[in-house]
Design a protein around this motif. Structure first.
Motif: not given
Length: 502
Positions: A32, A36, A92, A197, A200-201, A206
């Motif tokens: 993460l 970021y 998330k 990003c 990835t999220v 999350i």
């Protein structure tokens, strides 16, 4: 013997399972942070490229200032609403759509015809400013759920390290990217970082948001009163957090503050009226409001050195002013990253974070270093000062973030949102006042006044922390004394609860 071996084996299995879970959560958090850092690179790249593009498109410095003002105002508003969003949606989802929004608005800018460029630029400033704040608050407020309370300092330090590296790369490469491939290609790169990003999220599980594990609110503002009530009950949980001994002692002595917050929230709930949950969150621990206020004043000071650096650099080398600015920020980032490495090792070895005192002392050192950086000292000395400023900045960032994360989960998002609002307000107002002051006064004078204000508030904050701890020690000493005489007829008329509140 067999029955004795059984529990030991179960304990070993439990410890191994816990270790595996911790390793998995930390590995996911590293991914993460990588995403970021990539999006942060895009943020700092477009901070330079978009400002240059606005100036080149409009030909007016005022338009560039307006673009920045709209961006900060959007972040200000986002900070006010993000706590409510985190009570209704998962962290998330907020982080995902914040990146999708930024990528989408960059695509709009890339495809916009010349006649609509001004409108597209304003849309970019609004979305980038708001979504950047939404992502940051969602990330920071959810870290305890992602990695565990005892790994807060490590996670904060890792995320700040990624952001610092991205800042250096973004600022250093912006001019090269724009000059070599042009604005459109720079905007495409920027859009790609937000998409990376977002992916990835989307791929990672999350935790956080929706009250951080509590039941989702059913109403709008009225439901938030229940969060405030929980905050008063949950203050004990934040007091007992073992992540930072310094934070513990600072919070634990203020039970009355949390109770007051809970009473305000309960009264508001019974009255069916809107409640300022963010301010209730700051009342959950003594001095928390002052801490956030200091953060806002610190942002005001930061605006002064950001605005004064190009002017000071031009006075050093008018033919090539970008050299000093770039070198200063690179050395600053090295100090920041170095501090993060020390903090990570300290947290891993001791299981503690730097705490509230670290934030106060770090702010004093950082502000003093920035003032000294404009004193006209030799370049080698200025480089050391920049290194110290970066290290102190890294210390304050981790200490501040870790401390706010000790709040109950239902209040944490509101507190981080209000903090972001204060920071955007301080930086925005500072940019206006500092720009006007630099026309009449030297960079050293302007930076001295601005960061001097931060030093004064930091000293007040440190005195407040010292007073709370002194009262706490007095209360504990009184409690021990009462326990020592327990059972004596002549001294048995009082209990420890009556003498524990210093």
């Amino acid at each position: 013997m067999g029955s004795a071996d059984g529990p030991k084996a179960d304990e070993t299995d439990g410890d191994a399972r816990k270790a595996r879970d911790t390793a998995v959560s930390e590995r996911r958090f590293r991914f993460l942070v990588a995403g970021y850092a990539v999006s942060s690179y895009g943020t700092f790249l477009n901070m330079v490229a978009l400002n240059l593009f606005v100036y080149e498109t409009t030909g007016r410095a005022l338009a560039m200032g307006l673009f920045m003002a709209v961006r900060l105002a959007s972040g200000f508003v986002a900070g006010l609403v993000v706590g409510g969003l985190l009570a209704r949606f998962s962290a998330k989802n907020i982080m995902l759509w914040a990146n999708v929004g930024q990528g989408a608005v960059m695509l709009v800018l890339i495809l916009a015809p010349d006649g609509l460029l001004t409108g597209a630029l304003m849309a970019v400033s609004v979305v980038i400013g708001a979504c950047g704040t939404l992502f940051m608050v969602a990330l920071r407020s959810s870290i305890p759920e992602m990695v565990g309370e005892d790994r807060r300092a490590w996670a904060n330090s890792l995320s700040i390290t990624g952001r610092s590296l991205a800042m250096v790369a973004g600022f250093a490469s912006a001019g090269i990217v724009v000059s070599l491939v042009g604005y459109t290609a720079a905007f495409v790169v920027d859009m790609a970082t937000f998409v990376a990003c977002a992916v990835t999220v989307a791929l990672l599980p999350i935790a956080g948001g929706k009250g951080a594990g509590g039941p989702a609110p059913k109403g709008s503002e009225d439901t938030e009163g229940s969060e405030g009530t929980k905050g008063s009950e949950g203050t004990k949980g934040s007091e007992g957090t073992k992540g930072s001994e310094n934070s513990e002692s600072f919070e634990s002595s203020g039970g009355s503050g949390g109770s007051g917050a809970g009473k305000d929230a309960s009264a508001a709930k019974n009255g069916r009226r809107w409640r300022p949950v963010a301010f209730i969150a700051l009342a959950a621990a003594p001095g928390m409001g002052l801490m956030v206020a200091l953060r806002g004043v610190d942002a005001f000071g930061s605006s002064s050195h950001n605005a004064a650096l190009p002017i000071y650099s031009t006075s050093l080398d008018a033919s090539n002013p970008a050299v000093f600015v770039s070198a200063f920020w690179c050395v600053w980032a090295l100090g920041n990253i170095g501090a993060q490495q020390v903090i990570q090792r300290y947290a891993q070895r001791t299981g503690r974070s730097v705490g509230a005192l670290g934030f106060g002392y770090g702010t004093v050192v950082m502000s003093a270093a920035f003032i000294a950086a404009f004193a006209g000292l030799p370049l080698a000395v200025t480089a050391v000062i920049a290194l110290i400023a970066g290290a102190a900045d890294g210390l304050t960032e981790v200490a501040y973030t870790s401390h706010l994360q000790t709040l109950p989960a239902t209040l944490r998002g509101h507190a981080f949102g209000l903090s972001a609002t204060f920071e955007n307000l301080g930086f925005g107002v500072g940019m206006i006042l500092v720009a006007a002051a630099l026309d009449r006064f030297s960079p050293l004078a302007v930076v001295g006044w601005s960061h001097g204000a931060a030093i004064v508030v930091a000293v007040v904050f440190l005195l407040r922390v010292a007073g709370v701890r002194r009262a706490e020690r007095t209360g504990r000493a009184g409690l021990r004394k009462e326990e020592a005489v327990e059972g004596r007829p002549d001294r048995g008329d009082r209990d420890g609860a009556e003498v524990s509140g210093g």
